[in-house]
Design a protein around this motif. Sequence first.
Motif, short mmCIF file in Angstrom:
data_model
loop_
_atom_site.label_atom_id
_atom_site.label_comp_id
_atom_site.label_asym_id
_atom_site.label_seq_id
_atom_site.Cartn_x
_atom_site.Cartn_y
_atom_site.Cartn_z
N ILE A 165 52.70 24.87 78.23
CA ILE A 165 52.36 26.19 77.69
C ILE A 165 51.31 26.85 78.59
N GLY A 166 50.41 26.03 79.13
CA GLY A 166 49.42 26.55 80.06
C GLY A 166 50.04 27.18 81.30
N CYS A 167 51.20 26.66 81.71
CA CYS A 167 51.92 27.26 82.85
C CYS A 167 52.34 28.69 82.53
N PHE A 168 52.77 28.90 81.28
CA PHE A 168 53.16 30.24 80.85
C PHE A 168 51.95 31.18 80.89
N ILE A 169 50.81 30.71 80.41
CA ILE A 169 49.60 31.53 80.43
C ILE A 169 49.17 31.83 81.86
N GLN A 170 49.27 30.83 82.73
CA GLN A 170 48.81 30.96 84.11
C GLN A 170 49.59 32.00 84.89
N ILE A 171 50.79 32.31 84.45
CA ILE A 171 51.61 33.27 85.21
C ILE A 171 50.94 34.65 85.27
N LEU A 172 50.09 34.95 84.29
CA LEU A 172 49.34 36.21 84.33
C LEU A 172 48.40 36.24 85.53
N ILE A 173 47.81 35.09 85.86
CA ILE A 173 46.93 35.00 87.02
C ILE A 173 47.74 35.00 88.31
N THR A 174 48.82 34.23 88.31
CA THR A 174 49.67 34.13 89.50
C THR A 174 50.18 35.50 89.94
N PHE B 275 40.08 41.88 83.72
CA PHE B 275 40.49 41.81 82.32
C PHE B 275 41.52 40.69 82.13
N ILE B 276 42.44 40.57 83.08
CA ILE B 276 43.44 39.50 83.00
C ILE B 276 42.76 38.14 83.01
N LYS B 277 41.81 37.96 83.93
CA LYS B 277 41.13 36.66 84.04
C LYS B 277 40.41 36.31 82.74
N ALA B 278 39.72 37.29 82.16
CA ALA B 278 38.98 37.05 80.92
C ALA B 278 39.92 36.72 79.77
N GLU B 279 41.04 37.44 79.69
CA GLU B 279 41.99 37.21 78.60
C GLU B 279 42.71 35.87 78.75
N VAL B 280 42.96 35.47 79.97
CA VAL B 280 43.59 34.16 80.19
C VAL B 280 42.67 33.05 79.68
N GLN B 281 41.37 33.20 79.91
CA GLN B 281 40.43 32.22 79.38
C GLN B 281 40.47 32.18 77.86
N GLN B 282 40.59 33.35 77.24
CA GLN B 282 40.69 33.42 75.78
C GLN B 282 41.98 32.77 75.28
N GLN C 245 51.98 40.16 76.72
CA GLN C 245 52.47 41.52 76.97
C GLN C 245 51.35 42.54 76.82
N GLY C 246 50.50 42.34 75.82
CA GLY C 246 49.37 43.25 75.64
C GLY C 246 48.41 43.21 76.81
N VAL C 247 48.14 42.02 77.29
CA VAL C 247 47.26 41.87 78.45
C VAL C 247 47.85 42.58 79.66
N ALA C 248 49.14 42.38 79.90
CA ALA C 248 49.79 43.01 81.05
C ALA C 248 49.75 44.53 80.94
#
Length: 199
Positions: A91-100, A180-187, A166-169
């Motif tokens: 699941i972390g891989c899915f979250i990490q795609i926002l950073i990638t 903002f992406i980095k902060a939200e990924v941490q959350q 989707q909201g973050v994007a």
Amino acid sequence: MESPVKGHEVPRPNTRDRIVEAADFLFYQTGFEHTSFAEIAAIVGVSRGNFYHHFKTKDEILTAVIDLRLNKTRAMLRDWQAEGQGPAERIGCFIQILITNQSKIVLHGCPVGTLVSELAKLDHAAHDHANALFTLFRDWLHEQFVQLGRKEDADVLAMRLLAQSQGVASLASAFRDAEFIKAEVQQMRAWLQSVTPAA
């Protein structure tokens, strides 16, 4: 890097594949409706006649682009499944795609969300086909949460994570804000830890 072994060279994409790749790029950057045959042909470097030999309508190209994205998404999910050491890491891989993909997301939003949203506004017949991309993620995340020990609310958790990503994007693109992406990924990672049952 060594040259490929003779007889094992990677085949070059054919003209049809190059058209689909170019269309995929342009549909993401400028949108399906605002992309013309001429723009796609210019990137690929083919004549109009050669172009029409492969695709007669833009809707045919759209179908091919969605199929391409579905195939790439399935391959990515298979990789996550193979590489992740347990459901939480997957699941972390899915979250990490926002950073990638953060630089692309800041400029153009989520490629899945933007296409599905545009086709919905156009009331386009391909909307359900495109929405299958979200379904792939939803079903995969559902299975991960089941394996995590959250069978009863696995779908709720999968949809929440999809909605948050989707909201973050959307907001990162609106405000052109990579931080903002980095902060939200941490959350999101903290949230995942909070819903993971104790061993």
